[in-house]
Structure formats: C-alpha cells, structure tokens
Design a protein around this motif. Structure first.
Motif, short mmCIF file in Angstrom:
data_model
loop_
_atom_site.label_atom_id
_atom_site.label_comp_id
_atom_site.label_asym_id
_atom_site.label_seq_id
_atom_site.Cartn_x
_atom_site.Cartn_y
_atom_site.Cartn_z
N SER A 25 45.33 30.99 40.22
CA SER A 25 44.39 30.12 40.92
C SER A 25 42.96 30.29 40.40
O SER A 25 42.18 29.34 40.42
N MET A 26 42.63 31.47 39.90
CA MET A 26 41.31 31.68 39.32
C MET A 26 41.22 30.98 37.95
O MET A 26 40.21 30.38 37.63
N ILE A 27 42.29 31.05 37.17
CA ILE A 27 42.34 30.35 35.88
C ILE A 27 42.21 28.85 36.10
O ILE A 27 41.51 28.16 35.35
N ASP A 28 42.86 28.34 37.15
CA ASP A 28 42.79 26.91 37.45
C ASP A 28 41.38 26.43 37.71
O ASP A 28 41.07 25.25 37.54
N PHE A 122 35.42 40.91 42.45
CA PHE A 122 36.89 40.99 42.39
C PHE A 122 37.50 41.15 43.77
O PHE A 122 38.53 40.54 44.07
N THR A 123 36.87 41.93 44.63
CA THR A 123 37.42 42.11 45.98
C THR A 123 37.26 40.86 46.83
O THR A 123 38.09 40.60 47.70
N ASP A 124 36.23 40.07 46.56
CA ASP A 124 35.99 38.85 47.35
C ASP A 124 36.78 37.64 46.85
O ASP A 124 37.02 36.71 47.62
N ASN A 125 37.17 37.61 45.58
CA ASN A 125 37.75 36.40 44.99
C ASN A 125 39.22 36.49 44.60
O ASN A 125 39.82 35.47 44.29
N TYR A 126 39.78 37.67 44.60
CA TYR A 126 41.18 37.82 44.21
C TYR A 126 42.01 38.23 45.42
O TYR A 126 41.53 38.94 46.30
N ASP A 127 43.26 37.77 45.44
CA ASP A 127 44.11 38.03 46.60
C ASP A 127 44.83 39.38 46.52
O ASP A 127 45.67 39.70 47.36
N HIS A 128 44.53 40.16 45.50
CA HIS A 128 45.12 41.49 45.36
C HIS A 128 44.16 42.39 44.59
O HIS A 128 43.21 41.90 43.96
N GLN A 129 44.38 43.67 44.67
CA GLN A 129 43.55 44.62 43.93
C GLN A 129 43.89 44.51 42.45
O GLN A 129 45.05 44.36 42.07
N ILE A 130 42.85 44.62 41.63
CA ILE A 130 43.05 44.60 40.19
C ILE A 130 42.63 45.95 39.63
O ILE A 130 41.52 46.42 39.88
N ILE A 131 43.54 46.55 38.90
CA ILE A 131 43.28 47.84 38.29
C ILE A 131 43.37 47.67 36.78
O ILE A 131 44.34 47.15 36.25
N GLU A 132 42.30 48.07 36.09
CA GLU A 132 42.25 47.97 34.63
C GLU A 132 41.87 49.34 34.08
O GLU A 132 40.88 49.93 34.50
N ASP A 133 42.66 49.85 33.16
CA ASP A 133 42.44 51.18 32.59
C ASP A 133 42.28 52.25 33.67
O ASP A 133 41.44 53.14 33.56
N GLY A 134 43.04 52.10 34.75
CA GLY A 134 43.00 53.07 35.83
C GLY A 134 41.83 52.91 36.78
O GLY A 134 41.64 53.73 37.69
N VAL A 135 41.02 51.87 36.59
CA VAL A 135 39.83 51.64 37.41
C VAL A 135 40.08 50.46 38.34
O VAL A 135 40.49 49.38 37.89
#
Length: 148
Positions: A25-28, A122-135
């Motif tokens: 949905s963000m890509i859209d 990221f916390t306001d706009n995504y429907d799940h937590q995003i973890i990148e490189d352990g962060v």
C-alpha cells in the motif's frame, strides 16, 4: 548493461520493489506517479522509482537490487545514471531511508548528505514493525544530493 524507463505494467516488478519498501500500500502511493527504471545486465538486476516533488526536487522513492546481485555495484550504477538523467531537469534529489548505518553509508557513498528526519514515520505509516539490519525502524532519515 542497459537501463530503461518503463511507463506501463510497473507492478510486474512488485517483488523487487517490496525488497526496499515492504508494504504494498505504501508502494501504491508513488508507483504510478513515479518514473520506474530497470537495470538489466543479462537479467534484471535493479530497479528504482523516482517522483517529482515540485520546486526542482525529485525523490528516489524506491531502489532495490535483486538479492543475488547485491553488493556488486548495481545500486550505485543506477543512482549515477539517475544523477545524469535528471541533471538539468531537477536541482536536487532526495531519498528517505531508515536510520540504519548500512543504508546511510550507501547513500553517502553515492554523494548524498544528511537533510532532515521525520520522527515516527515508520511507526505511523506502516501496519507492522520493520526491522532492517537488526534495527527497528522508527524515524525516516532524508538525505539530499545537489544535481548539476
């Protein structure tokens, strides 16, 4: 190596786009209004989407390199192509990314410098937590590059 711009059937690259932005949905929000570029080197190696943000600014909304082709210079080659392609059309390119050393280091190595951050993006706009490189991603860090 060949880089082409696609104007139709952009969603055929959804699997690759999801490597860099993991919520469809963000890509859209930007895919159809953006310009999509494909880097082909005996197969698709990388793609990106760039949008017009007005006032002489374009934004690199998504850049993804196929997993098996990462760390081979394709991302940097695509960004260098964009800098030439958009030179004279825009005065500045911006990119937003997570506050992760590997991502920030990559963009800085391409010529970008820190611009600003958007708290809790990221916390306001995504429907799940995003973890990148352990962060766990929280804030969006924006970088800018002056185009010639």
């Amino acid at each position: 190596m060949n880089i082409i711009q696609l104007t139709e059937n952009k969603k055929q690259y959804l699997d690759l786009l999801l490597l860099a932005d993991e919520q469809e949905s963000m890509i859209d929000r930007y895919l159809e209004r953006g310009e999509l570029f494909v880097l082909d080197d005996n197969g698709v190696k990388a793609i990106c989407v760039v949008t017009d943000e007005g006032n002489g600014v374009c934004e690199l909304k998504n850049i993804a390199v196929a997993r098996e082709s990462q760390r081979q210079g394709y991302g940097k080659k695509l960004i260098n192509y964009l800098a030439t392609h958009y030179s004279g059309k825009y005065v500045q390119m911006i990119v937003g990314t997570g506050d992760v050393p590997s991502a920030l280091g990559f963009y800085k190595s391409c010529g970008f410098e820190y611009s600003h951050r958007i708290d809790n993006f990221f916390t306001d706009n995504y429907d799940h937590q995003i973890i990148e490189d352990g962060v766990l991603l929280k804030d969006m860090v924006y970088l800018k590059w002056q185009l010639k």
